[in-house]
Structure formats: structure tokens, C-alpha cells
Design a protein around this motif. Structure first.
Motif, PDB file in Angstrom:
ATOM      1  N   SER A 286       3.598  -2.923  -5.374  1.00 50.46           N
ATOM      2  CA  SER A 286       2.799  -4.077  -4.997  1.00 50.46           C
ATOM      3  C   SER A 286       1.663  -3.583  -4.102  1.00 50.46           C
ATOM      4  O   SER A 286       1.388  -2.376  -4.035  1.00 50.46           O
ATOM      5  CB  SER A 286       3.659  -5.128  -4.282  1.00 50.46           C
ATOM      6  OG  SER A 286       2.908  -6.302  -4.050  1.00 50.46           O
ATOM      7  N   THR A 287       1.050  -4.512  -3.381  1.00 56.29           N
ATOM      8  CA  THR A 287      -0.054  -4.198  -2.463  1.00 56.29           C
ATOM      9  C   THR A 287       0.148  -4.965  -1.165  1.00 56.29           C
ATOM     10  O   THR A 287       0.639  -6.101  -1.177  1.00 56.29           O
ATOM     11  CB  THR A 287      -1.415  -4.595  -3.093  1.00 56.29           C
ATOM     12  OG1 THR A 287      -1.566  -3.923  -4.344  1.00 56.29           O
ATOM     13  CG2 THR A 287      -2.570  -4.243  -2.178  1.00 56.29           C
ATOM     14  N   ILE A 288      -0.220  -4.358  -0.040  1.00 52.33           N
ATOM     15  CA  ILE A 288      -0.128  -5.063   1.246  1.00 52.33           C
ATOM     16  C   ILE A 288      -1.237  -6.100   1.302  1.00 52.33           C
ATOM     17  O   ILE A 288      -2.430  -5.765   1.285  1.00 52.33           O
ATOM     18  CB  ILE A 288      -0.245  -4.082   2.431  1.00 52.33           C
ATOM     19  CG1 ILE A 288       0.891  -3.058   2.394  1.00 52.33           C
ATOM     20  CG2 ILE A 288      -0.234  -4.850   3.751  1.00 52.33           C
ATOM     21  CD1 ILE A 288       0.806  -2.000   3.483  1.00 52.33           C
TER      22      ILE A 288
ATOM     23  N   ARG B 206       6.896 -15.189   2.293  1.00 52.41           N
ATOM     24  CA  ARG B 206       7.931 -14.157   2.218  1.00 52.41           C
ATOM     25  C   ARG B 206       7.365 -12.893   2.869  1.00 52.41           C
ATOM     26  O   ARG B 206       6.441 -12.266   2.340  1.00 52.41           O
ATOM     27  CB  ARG B 206       8.325 -13.868   0.765  1.00 52.41           C
ATOM     28  CG  ARG B 206       9.474 -12.859   0.611  1.00 52.41           C
ATOM     29  CD  ARG B 206       9.775 -12.592  -0.854  1.00 52.41           C
ATOM     30  NE  ARG B 206      10.845 -11.621  -1.032  1.00 52.41           N
ATOM     31  CZ  ARG B 206      12.125 -11.948  -1.221  1.00 52.41           C
ATOM     32  NH1 ARG B 206      12.486 -13.224  -1.262  1.00 52.41           N
ATOM     33  NH2 ARG B 206      13.042 -10.998  -1.379  1.00 52.41           N
ATOM     34  N   GLY B 207       7.926 -12.546   4.017  1.00 51.95           N
ATOM     35  CA  GLY B 207       7.444 -11.382   4.748  1.00 51.95           C
ATOM     36  C   GLY B 207       8.583 -10.426   5.040  1.00 51.95           C
ATOM     37  O   GLY B 207       9.760 -10.808   5.065  1.00 51.95           O
ATOM     38  N   TYR B 208       8.234  -9.178   5.284  1.00 50.89           N
ATOM     39  CA  TYR B 208       9.226  -8.151   5.546  1.00 50.89           C
ATOM     40  C   TYR B 208       8.997  -7.576   6.931  1.00 50.89           C
ATOM     41  O   TYR B 208       7.990  -6.899   7.185  1.00 50.89           O
ATOM     42  CB  TYR B 208       9.145  -7.064   4.465  1.00 50.89           C
ATOM     43  CG  TYR B 208       9.204  -7.657   3.074  1.00 50.89           C
ATOM     44  CD1 TYR B 208      10.409  -8.163   2.569  1.00 50.89           C
ATOM     45  CD2 TYR B 208       8.062  -7.770   2.286  1.00 50.89           C
ATOM     46  CE1 TYR B 208      10.469  -8.734   1.310  1.00 50.89           C
ATOM     47  CE2 TYR B 208       8.114  -8.341   1.030  1.00 50.89           C
ATOM     48  CZ  TYR B 208       9.325  -8.828   0.548  1.00 50.89           C
ATOM     49  OH  TYR B 208       9.382  -9.410  -0.694  1.00 50.89           O
ATOM     50  N   ALA B 209       9.934  -7.880   7.828  1.00 54.25           N
ATOM     51  CA  ALA B 209       9.783  -7.484   9.227  1.00 54.25           C
ATOM     52  C   ALA B 209      10.420  -6.119   9.470  1.00 54.25           C
ATOM     53  O   ALA B 209      11.456  -5.787   8.891  1.00 54.25           O
ATOM     54  CB  ALA B 209      10.428  -8.532  10.136  1.00 54.25           C
TER      55      ALA B 209
ATOM     56  N   GLY C 164      -4.459  -3.992   1.808  1.00 49.30           N
ATOM     57  CA  GLY C 164      -5.081  -3.529   0.570  1.00 49.30           C
ATOM     58  C   GLY C 164      -4.485  -2.263   0.010  1.00 49.30           C
ATOM     59  O   GLY C 164      -4.771  -1.904  -1.144  1.00 49.30           O
ATOM     60  N   ASP C 165      -3.648  -1.577   0.784  1.00 46.79           N
ATOM     61  CA  ASP C 165      -3.054  -0.339   0.289  1.00 46.79           C
ATOM     62  C   ASP C 165      -1.956  -0.619  -0.735  1.00 46.79           C
ATOM     63  O   ASP C 165      -1.126  -1.528  -0.536  1.00 46.79           O
ATOM     64  CB  ASP C 165      -2.454   0.468   1.439  1.00 46.79           C
ATOM     65  CG  ASP C 165      -3.488   1.274   2.198  1.00 46.79           C
ATOM     66  OD1 ASP C 165      -4.671   1.217   1.815  1.00 46.79           O
ATOM     67  OD2 ASP C 165      -3.108   1.954   3.177  1.00 46.79           O
TER      68      ASP C 165
ATOM     69  N   LEU D 105       3.401  -8.927   1.035  1.00 44.49           N
ATOM     70  CA  LEU D 105       2.933  -8.250  -0.162  1.00 44.49           C
ATOM     71  C   LEU D 105       2.284  -9.231  -1.135  1.00 44.49           C
ATOM     72  O   LEU D 105       2.552 -10.435  -1.097  1.00 44.49           O
ATOM     73  CB  LEU D 105       4.096  -7.525  -0.842  1.00 44.49           C
ATOM     74  CG  LEU D 105       4.846  -6.505   0.032  1.00 44.49           C
ATOM     75  CD1 LEU D 105       5.926  -5.807  -0.799  1.00 44.49           C
ATOM     76  CD2 LEU D 105       3.904  -5.496   0.662  1.00 44.49           C
ATOM     77  N   ALA D 106       1.455  -8.684  -1.998  1.00 46.74           N
ATOM     78  CA  ALA D 106       0.722  -9.532  -2.946  1.00 46.74           C
ATOM     79  C   ALA D 106       1.629 -10.099  -4.020  1.00 46.74           C
ATOM     80  O   ALA D 106       1.333 -11.151  -4.604  1.00 46.74           O
ATOM     81  CB  ALA D 106      -0.413  -8.726  -3.582  1.00 46.74           C
ATOM     82  N   ASP D 107       2.773  -9.433  -4.274  1.00 38.83           N
ATOM     83  CA  ASP D 107       3.673  -9.866  -5.344  1.00 38.83           C
ATOM     84  C   ASP D 107       5.033 -10.241  -4.759  1.00 38.83           C
ATOM     85  O   ASP D 107       5.489  -9.662  -3.772  1.00 38.83           O
ATOM     86  CB  ASP D 107       3.848  -8.750  -6.375  1.00 38.83           C
ATOM     87  CG  ASP D 107       2.506  -8.279  -6.934  1.00 38.83           C
ATOM     88  OD1 ASP D 107       1.933  -9.011  -7.753  1.00 38.83           O
ATOM     89  OD2 ASP D 107       2.051  -7.193  -6.518  1.00 38.83           O
ATOM     90  N   ASP D 108       5.669 -11.194  -5.387  1.00 37.54           N
ATOM     91  CA  ASP D 108       7.001 -11.625  -4.952  1.00 37.54           C
ATOM     92  C   ASP D 108       8.039 -10.724  -5.614  1.00 37.54           C
ATOM     93  O   ASP D 108       8.567 -11.024  -6.681  1.00 37.54           O
ATOM     94  CB  ASP D 108       7.219 -13.095  -5.351  1.00 37.54           C
ATOM     95  CG  ASP D 108       8.529 -13.645  -4.782  1.00 37.54           C
ATOM     96  OD1 ASP D 108       9.159 -12.928  -3.961  1.00 37.54           O
ATOM     97  OD2 ASP D 108       8.925 -14.763  -5.153  1.00 37.54           O
ATOM     98  N   ILE D 109       8.308  -9.590  -4.955  1.00 37.33           N
ATOM     99  CA  ILE D 109       9.239  -8.618  -5.523  1.00 37.33           C
ATOM    100  C   ILE D 109      10.549  -8.652  -4.730  1.00 37.33           C
ATOM    101  O   ILE D 109      10.626  -9.206  -3.640  1.00 37.33           O
ATOM    102  CB  ILE D 109       8.646  -7.202  -5.536  1.00 37.33           C
ATOM    103  CG1 ILE D 109       8.383  -6.719  -4.100  1.00 37.33           C
ATOM    104  CG2 ILE D 109       7.361  -7.171  -6.346  1.00 37.33           C
ATOM    105  CD1 ILE D 109       7.872  -5.293  -4.032  1.00 37.33           C
TER     106      ILE D 109
END
Length: 437
Positions: free
Chosen positions: A274-276, A248-251, A262-263, A299-303
Motif C-alpha cells: 500500500s502507500t502511506i 483505520r490507523g496503525y499505531a 506518499g511512500d 494507509l491508502a488501502d484497506d488491507i
């Protein structure tokens, strides 16, 4: 293996502006010609066309007036982007029209410019359209200006004419809030090339740089953003394939700030954090992505993040609002009045809105502000109050030119009605006007 291709060349984004027949197209043609940015066959075609018109020398404006309507009328009616380079710098130039009814094109062309070359005809000096353009450029936050006093040959290269125009322009720009060090005046003849690429012996009183020397040496200011990361989501990527069952990515494109692996980040308007975890591109992964870079953030979390949302840095994330003041340049023939229903397009998000009030109108000729006008007409600049049907995570334009700007759109036709800046951009003008002479 991580690859980082974020390094940018030394690039200056500039625009031209000025009144009709001030010689913008000829100046742009001269810049292209003197930097050897046009092909020999283009020069030959311009030479033949100039001979057909009975001209003794090539009309360099024909290098840029490409539209048939422009060639027939001898004017520029659209924004055209030109590219040229010198050994030290690359340039992207937005050539904008001069007619009053095309001020909207000037707003578009100058909105991302780091410098604008504003032309005046030496025979006419600073006219109403010059003042209008300078006001628009001030409100847009353009960092640097060049006043090109063009057609200096038609006034016999008179020093007195140049000094008078330069002094009047300096007073105008100071009244609009520019620091004098950000404004450079140059006497030029675009037709003959005086002080464009070569210093002219016809203006011994001028000891400053040529136009190209100034463009090569002026500091390339970073975007005056004090905001952190702003990443408007354009598309949610969920391939659901055997190879990537849970991807799941956000373009989108990084609008402001830098996205780094990590931010910590927050999705707006929901406020979920969440975190990148990864930054994907077609060429591989990145450790960081700078403004203007199109990437996919994982992102690290599925939001829950959708198109139109903004992924923001946590520390300075803007609070989503449904009401805000905005400075607008009205670009439609139909006047704007309180109660108008519009669409607000901010980044990748579009919401319905109502113009609650037209609070003031800016007189760019007198540099004064009129409170509570009945309406804003074509090319008027004013302060309005907007109420939206959905939350918008907007920044003040003074904090970020990109995340603090938006468009107003006609909900019926889809036509652009206005360019808008979040906040009261007229405040600086009112402050300067209130100071004792």
C-alpha cells in the motif's frame, strides 16, 4: 495544516559499566554534581549522610545509589537512568551494575547506548569482568568506548600504571574489532574530580580531553542502520464513530528509518502493499516521522494488518523466516540446551520457538569460540539456531540494531531468558582471532 516536530536536540545516550567497587556510582554522582544537575537540598542530604558515616567529604555515590538495598550494601544492583546537561549537549545515562550475576542489566543498559564509559580501578587494572563487559559491548555494536582509569589518586597518579592499563585495553578492544579512534582512555579520580570536569595538574602526562569535554565533543553517530522503514504495529485503531466511520490507523513507534507520506510500503509477513496516506499524532499530522516517534499510520488501502505485523519500506523489506541463526547472551540460571522451547519476542510480535542447536560458545577472556558446546550457562554468549512457529520479518543485527534484536522468554513463567541478535555476531571475533599475531 501539517506540523513537523521531528527535530531532535543534540543528545548523547551513554552507559557506565565496570567491575564492583570500580567507582561507577561516584563517577556518575560527580558528573551530576559538576554539571549542576542536582538540587541544593540533595547535596545537603548527601553531606549529612556522609558525615553520619564518618566521612570528611561528601560521598557523591549517594546521589545515585537510591535503592535501600544499594545504600546498605554499597553496590548498584539495577539499571538507573540519569539525566544531565551542559550548555552544548544533553545526556541520558544508564548506570549499570558491576556484579557478574547482573551482566543482564549491563546488556539492557548498553543496548541503546552510543557510547559506554567502562571503568577500571587503577589498582587492579583490566580484570575478567572488564573483558566480559568489553566483549558484550562489542557484540551489541556500541560505537564508542571511554576507558576511565579511576582511583588514579590511589596509585599516586602514576603514569606507568595508567599507560600499562591503557595499552592492555587498547589490545583488547582491537581484538574485539573496535577502531582505535573510537576508544578514548582517561585517567580520573571520581572522588576528587581529577579529569572529570576539570583538567588535573596531578596528571601532567595526560594531554587529552576531560571526561565531560570528550562527552560534549564526541560525534553523535546515527544508528548504524542500513535498513529502511520498520514500523512494528502495536495497535489497530478503528473508532467506528459517526465522525470517523471508515477510519483505520496503525499505531506504533517508528523503529528504524523514516515514515513519509506518499511512500510505498509493504505489510509483513503478509506481503500486501500500500502507500502511506497520512501520519497522525495527538498534536496533528506529520509529513514524516523519524525513529523513536510514536504515530499512527493511515494507509491508502484497506488491507489486513494486525498487532505484531511490521510495516516496511518496499525496496529492502526482509523476507519473513521461520529459521535463523542468532547470537544470544544467556541471562537465566537454568542452562540453555538444544531442544529448549521458548518464546521469541521481536518488536510487537511474539511466537513460539525451539532451539534446534547450540552451535558455539564465546570465551570472552581468551577471545576464542568453542564449537558445539553442550549448553550455555548464565552470562554465556553463544550462537544458536532457532526454529519458530510463525513467520518473523527479522533483519540481520549488523544492518539494524533495533530490528535485528529480540528477546527469548520462558513460556511458563514469562521471565526473560536471553537477549538475542539476529545473525552470527561472533564472526568478527573469529575473524580477528584467526589473524596472525
Amino acid at each position: 495544516m501539517s506540523t513537523d516536530k521531528t527535530a531532535q536536540p543534540d543528545l548523547l545516550r551513554l552507559a557506565t559499566a565496570g567491575s564492583v567497587d570500580d567507582g561507577k556510582s561516584t563517577l556518575v554522582g560527580r558528573l551530576l554534581y559538576d554539571t549542576k544537575s542536582v538540587l541544593a537540598d540533595q547535596i545537603d542530604a548527601v553531606t549529612r549522610a556522609s558525615v553520619d558515616r564518618g566521612l570528611a567529604t561528601p560521598d557523591l555515590s549517594l546521589l545515585v545509589d537510591g535503592l535501600r538495598a544499594e545504600r546498605e550494601q554499597g553496590i548498584t544492583i539495577d539499571v538507573a537512568y540519569r539525566y544531565f546537561a551542559t550548555p552544548t549537549r544533553t545526556f541520558v545515562l544508564a548506570d549499570t551494575p558491576g556484579h557478574v550475576q547482573y551482566t543482564r542489566n549491563t546488556v539492557s543498559g548498553a543496548s541503546t547506548a552510543q557510547l559506554v564509559v567502562l571503568l577500571v580501578d587503577a589498582r587492579s587494572g583490566v580484570v575478567a569482568q572488564t573483558r566480559r563487559h568489553a566483549a558484550v559491548l562489542a557484540l551489541l555494536g556500541v560505537p564508542r568506548l571511554v576507558l576511565a582509569v579511576n582511583k588514579i589518586d590511589l596509585v599516586d597518579h602514576a603514569e606507568s600504571v595508567y599507560r600499562e592499563i591503557a595499552t592492555e585495553f587498547a589490545e583488547l578492544t582491537a581484538g574485539l574489532g573496535w577502531d582505535p579512534s573510537a576508544v578514548q582512555s582517561i585517567p580520573v579520580s571520581a572522588l576528587h574530580g581529577d579529569n572529570v570536569a576539570v583538567r588535573s595538574s596531578n596528571t601532567p602526562y595526560y594531554d587529552g580531553p576531560t571526561l565531560i569535554e570528550h562527552l560534549e565533543s564526541v560525534p553523535v553517530d546515527a544508528e548504524p542502520d542500513t535498513a529502511g522503514l520498520r514500523f512494528p504495529v502495536q495497535y489497530v485503531i478503528r473508532p467506528r464513530t459517526a465522525e470517523h466511520p471508515d477510519y483505520r490507523g496503525y499505531a506504533g513507534q517508528v523503529s528504524v528509518g523514516t515514515a513519509r507520506v506518499g511512500d510505498p510500503v509493504v505489510a509483513l509477513p503478509s506481503g500486501v502493499r500500500s502507500t502511506i496516506e497520512r501520519i497522525d499524532t495527538a498534536d496533528g499530522t506529520l509529513d514524516a516521522a523519524q525513529p523513536g516517534r510514536s504515530v499512527t499510520l493511515v494507509l491508502a488501502d484497506d488491507i489486513d494488518v494486525s498487532r505484531g505485523d511490521v510495516i516496511s519500506s518496499v525496496g529492502d523489506a526482509p523476507a519473513p523466516v521461520r529459521e535463523f541463526a542468532a547470537t544470544v547472551c544467556w541471562l537465566a540460571e537454568r542452562p540453555l540446551r538444544a531442544g529448549a522451547r521458548v518464546l521469541v519476542k521481536h518488536g510487537t510480535r511474539t511466537v513460539q520457538a525451539i532451539v534446534d542447536a547450540v552451535e558455539s560458545r564465546f570465551d570472552e577472556q581468551a577471545l576464542t569460540v568453542t564449537p558445539a558446546p553442550d549448553e550455555l550457562g548464565l552470562n554465556d554468549i553463544g550462537l544458536v539456531h532457532l526454529r519458530t512457529a510463525g513467520d518473523l520479518p527479522v533483519d540481520d543485527y549488523r544492518a539494524s540494531r533495533r530490528s535485528g534484536s529480540f528477546l527469548l522468554i520462558d513460556p511458563a513463567s514469562g521471565n526473560t531468558l536471553s537477549a538475542g541478535l539476529v545473525g552470527d555476531a561472533l564472526e568478527a571475533v573469529r575473524t580477528v582471532a584467526a589473524q596472525p599475531a
